[in-house]
Write a protein that holds these residues in place. Structure first.
Motif, mmCIF file in Angstrom:
data_model
loop_
_atom_site.group_PDB
_atom_site.id
_atom_site.type_symbol
_atom_site.label_atom_id
_atom_site.label_comp_id
_atom_site.label_asym_id
_atom_site.label_seq_id
_atom_site.Cartn_x
_atom_site.Cartn_y
_atom_site.Cartn_z
ATOM 1 N N ILE A 139 0.842 -1.203 0.000
ATOM 2 C CA ILE A 139 0.000 0.000 0.000
ATOM 3 C C ILE A 139 0.876 1.253 0.000
ATOM 4 C CG2 ILE A 139 -1.912 -1.209 1.126
ATOM 5 C CD1 ILE A 139 -1.204 0.309 3.739
ATOM 6 N N ILE A 140 0.428 2.266 -0.728
ATOM 7 C CA ILE A 140 1.144 3.551 -0.780
ATOM 8 C C ILE A 140 0.450 4.512 0.180
ATOM 9 C CG2 ILE A 140 1.756 5.532 -2.221
ATOM 10 C CD1 ILE A 140 2.106 3.600 -4.555
ATOM 11 N N THR A 141 1.203 5.005 1.167
ATOM 12 C CA THR A 141 0.647 5.890 2.209
ATOM 13 C C THR A 141 1.498 7.157 2.273
ATOM 14 O OG1 THR A 141 1.971 4.793 3.931
ATOM 15 C CG2 THR A 141 -0.238 3.923 3.518
ATOM 16 N N PRO A 142 1.242 8.132 1.420
ATOM 17 C CA PRO A 142 2.116 9.314 1.334
ATOM 18 C C PRO A 142 2.093 10.153 2.612
ATOM 19 C CG PRO A 142 0.477 9.250 -0.436
ATOM 20 C CD PRO A 142 0.073 8.241 0.552
ATOM 21 N N SER A 143 3.125 10.965 2.757
ATOM 22 C CA SER A 143 3.116 11.964 3.841
ATOM 23 C C SER A 143 3.573 13.294 3.259
ATOM 24 C CB SER A 143 4.018 11.540 4.998
ATOM 25 O OG SER A 143 5.368 11.530 4.602
#
Length: 315
Positions: A139-143
């Protein structure tokens, strides 16, 4: 042992210096960026008072090797490494997001999951997972990329696009590159008997408008690794996984009552503790890269770095 705390060089055509937690980046006439990786150690967004011998060299050399190993799938900013602690690359304008990708429910994702959340950065997390379980697909979980002194904050793909932080067209490229890089990083790790658990990538645009990978990749400061051997058994028994990352520093700080919160004191870092941390970073290098680590001559380290950079810029 001589270590690098900070640098204050003045190079020909120098426009500005950006100081990060562990790096200093010199803007040379908006054509080149000269990145010097110091021996500073940061944890919980705090720079610790003592430096770790060879840490900067280790991070710089891992990043250089990983950039070379992924250049066929994603273009990157790197031009050369004129010194053990230095990377020189194309001047880029960074995107104001960090692309975090997670293959396993660990770290921040696990803490959010245990708090009852089943969505992170707009991405659903399946029910019934245990800490350190593998996600069905990464999963891609940007910040958001924090300004000085602020914490990075989770943000969804929808918000990034809606707020105009990154255009939809560019963001789709960042996502695709992130997945390709994580796949390659996973393959490299497997050859070394490791699992790439999660990591983050940063991207920028060159003056020609090309999207490129910038900064460091797949280092123990930006990534979490597990040892592959025994992973399944430890999961089944509910035991902690054997890690290869900066996590050992964080754990030592937590055990000594420090998590970067107001009023907390950084524990005393003895010479023995500094040597231990330095040796652990060397172990990380040798495990991740699969080569013996060769220590640079740090007797006159700042003179060495300045001389090597000037010689490169004069070419």
């Amino acid at each position: 042992m001589k270590t690098i705390n900070e640098t204050n060089f003045q190079f020909p055509k120098q426009k500005a210096i950006y100081r990060g937690k562990v790096r200093e980046v010199y803007n040379i006439d908006e054509e080149l960026l000269v990145m010097i990786v110091s021996d500073r150690l940061s944890a919980f967004d705090v720079i610790l008072p003592k430096q770790i011998p060879f840490k900067g060299q280790i991070l710089n050399q891992i990043a250089a090797k990983m950039l070379q190993a992924t250049a066929d799938i994603v273009p990157n900013w790197l031009i050369a490494n004129p010194d053990e602690n230095v990377a020189v690359g194309h001047f880029c304008t960074p995107f104001k997001v960090e692309m975090v990708i997670r293959g396993y429910l660990s770290g921040h994702a696990a803490r959010e999951y245990h708090a009852g959340k089943r969505e992170l950065c707009g991405v659903a997390m399946p029910e019934g997972m245990k800490e350190n379980d593998k996600f069905p697909i990464p999963i891609i979980t940007p910040s958001t990329k924090a300004e000085d002194g602020e914490h990075d904050e989770d943000i969804s793909r929808q918000d990034i696009i809606a707020k105009g932080i990154v255009s939809e067209e560019d963001y789709l490229v960042l996502e695709e590159y992130t997945r390709q890089l994580f796949k390659r990083g996973t393959e490299i790790a497997q050859k070394r008997g490791l699992i790439l658990v999660d990591t983050k990538y940063e991207f920028g645009k060159t003056k020609d408008g090309e999207i490129v990978l910038i900064d460091e990749i797949h280092t123990p400061d930006s990534s979490r690794y597990f040892y592959e051997e025994g992973y399944q058994e430890r999961q089944q028994k509910g035991e902690k996984q054997k890690q290869l990352s900066k996590e050992f520093v964080r754990q030592w700080l937590i055990e000594n009552g420090f998590q970067g919160k107001e009023g907390q004191q950084i524990p005393d870092m003895t010479e023995e503790k500094i040597t231990e941390i330095s040796n652990r970073y060397i172990e990380l290098y040798e495990q991740i890269i699969g080569e013996k680590f060769v220590k640079a001559n740090n007797e006159n380290v700042l003179e060495r770095i300045e001389k090597n950079i000037v010689q490169f810029l004069e070419k």
